[in-house]
Write an enzyme that holds these catalytic residues in place. Structure first.
Site, PDB file in Angstrom:
ATOM      1  N   GLY A 231       0.827  -1.208   0.000  1.00 27.17           N
ATOM      2  CA  GLY A 231       0.000   0.000   0.000  1.00 27.17           C
ATOM      3  C   GLY A 231       0.853   1.246   0.000  1.00 27.17           C
ATOM      4  O   GLY A 231       2.069   1.188  -0.178  1.00 27.17           O
ATOM      5  N   ASN A 232       0.214   2.379   0.176  1.00 29.01           N
ATOM      6  CA  ASN A 232       0.953   3.633   0.302  1.00 29.01           C
ATOM      7  C   ASN A 232       0.278   4.530   1.333  1.00 29.01           C
ATOM      8  O   ASN A 232      -0.786   4.197   1.855  1.00 29.01           O
ATOM      9  CB  ASN A 232       1.105   4.330  -1.059  1.00 29.01           C
ATOM     10  N   ARG A 233       0.908   5.671   1.625  1.00 27.50           N
ATOM     11  CA  ARG A 233       0.483   6.486   2.776  1.00 27.50           C
ATOM     12  C   ARG A 233      -0.553   7.547   2.436  1.00 27.50           C
ATOM     13  O   ARG A 233      -0.857   8.391   3.270  1.00 27.50           O
ATOM     14  CB  ARG A 233       1.713   7.161   3.396  1.00 27.50           C
TER      15      ARG A 233
END
Ligand code: CTP
Length: 427
Positions: A231-233
């Protein structure tokens, strides 16, 4: 602020320099069970420095009593024009308002408002108010969809009122559907947006009225197995700010939200997704009839080539599994180059640091051309990431060569700067 606002009601500006008038808000409450949620809206408004006069209908008082409204607002509460007649409340309250918000707005209240009836204090207030008026409807789906209600909503919108779409979900009985009052915190955000834009001007411009817009937000998850993902932030804050701002400007808004842990913006249709493939499908469907698409989401560029159906276990020999990735579809490129409506406006985002091959703006210009979109909102992230921060600054590059610098400010301010550019291009 409205020149007839109560002159004794002042707050000190953040700089401590000059007192500024506190915004005068009228909270109209009509007789629906969602009246209890308006207490939360009232609390948020008073705690953030607004003077609020609550005007409930007689039916609203069957759900939440006058002492609650009086205690939370710190002001007397009346429903009829016969209370305190010497102060001419049926005219004064509407005239001195900077904004009127009706939450919940029942089908009956909107029918009266659409036909100019004035048989109690709230309906009189609606006839005398010359400020922005927001209706936040709540009712059963059948009532919302009834042709009589549809006509009344259309009439109110044509006259400049902002009637937000109800949310979908569990209704009062066992049924579910469209008709829930939007999240009170999100109605609050809408009120603040309208008051901010109305400051010093006439009623805020609803320059996206009748326009369909799509906004993507958040970061996608690409699953390795049923419990793990890449995932990413991305928090989705900028996308949510874009959706809120578009609702405030009158647009019909679809927000495609990838793993966004924020409430649904009031008035927006929200489609929740997880993966880039799901995000792509939802955006493509919504974009088909859209006037504008803004890709604020951070879709993963790659996903695992194989998703294990069972949880991946450690091997006994201490070796780690190899991770093979494949490329995801480029949604922005697809939306830009295969437009169902050629006149639609497509907006992308880019977070750049600049490198040996070019500056932030050089790389952004190349990306704008590569993606085929009309506008690219460029964040310079050389000094650190902007994820989850309340502020943002950017340059909005246009395919025609124009560049608009948006100074550091709230994500809401950047959202409006982006819609200014979109609205100018939609004409
Ligand atoms: N985007 C998209 N689909 C993807 C990846 C990105 O639609 N699979 C969109 C984002 O929503 C954003 C824009 O493309 O609006 C720019 O994303 P970015 O990651 O900077 O683009 P890339 O083409 O991946 O460029 P880079 O190689 O610099 O990462």
């Amino acid at each position: 602020m409205n020149p007839t606002s109560d002159p004794g009601s002042e707050a000190v500006s953040p700089e401590g320099a000059r007192p500024v008038a506190r915004p005068q808000v009228v909270l109209g409450v009509s007789g629906g069970i969602a009246a209890y949620k308006a207490c939360e809206l009232l609390r948020r408004l008073t705690e953030s420095g607004h003077d609020v006069t609550v005007v409930p209908t007689a039916s609203a008082l069957r759900f939440v009593g006058a002492p609650t409204w009086a205690a939370l607002s710190g002001r007397p509460v009346a429903t009829e024009v016969w209370d305190g007649v010497h102060e001419v409340p049926h005219v004064r309250i509407g005239q001195s308002a900077d904004l009127v918000v009706i939450a919940p707005a029942t089908a009956d209240l909107m029918a009266k408002a659409a036909h100019g009836q004035a048989d109690d204090l709230l309906t009189n207030t609606l006839l005398t108010a010359r400020c922005p008026v927001v209706f936040a409807p709540a009712m059963h789906t059948e009532m919302w969809e009834h042709p009589a209600t549809r006509d009344n909503v259309a009439t109110l919108r044509r006259r400049g009122a902002l009637v937000v779409e109800p949310a979908e979900g569990r209704l009062t009985g066992k049924d579910t559907g469209k008709g829930r009052l939007p999240d009170p915190g999100e109605i609050f955000e809408l009120v603040v947006d309208l008051l901010t834009r109305a400051r010093g001007t006439a009623a805020p411009v609803q320059d996206l009225a009748g326009r369909q817009v799509v906004v993507s937000a958040g970061g996608t998850r690409e699953y390795l197995d049923p419990v793990r993902f890449l995932g990413n932030r991305s928090s989705g804050l900028q996308g949510v700010a874009l959706a809120r701002a578009a609702v405030a400007r009158g647009a019909d808004v679809t927000l495609v939200a990838a793993n966004v842990a924020l409430p649904d913006p009031a008035g927006a249709k929200v489609v929740r997704v997880e993966t880039t493939a799901q995000l792509r499908d939802a955006v493509v469907v919504a974009a088909a009839g859209a006037d504008a698409v803004v890709m604020a989401a951070a879709p993963a560029d790659f996903r695992p080539a194989n998703v294990s159906q069972a949880k991946i276990k450690k091997s006994g020999d201490g070796s780690a599994p190899a991770l093979e990735l494949v490329q995801n579809p480029d949604i922005l490129h697809e939306i830009s180059t295969r437009r169902v409506r050629p006149e639609s406006v497509v907006v992308g985002f880019a977070a750049e640091t600049g490198d040996d091959t070019g500056s932030v703006l050089d790389l952004a210009r190349a990306k704008l051309a590569r993606k085929g979109c009309d506008l690219l909102v460029v964040n310079d992230v050389s000094g650190g990431a902007v994820f989850g921060q309340p502020d943002n600054e950017a340059v909005i590059l246009a395919a025609d060569g124009a560049a608009v610098e948006v100074p550091r400010g709230s994500k809401a301010a950047l959202a409006h700067a982006i819609w200014d550019q979109v609205a100018a291009r939609l004409g």
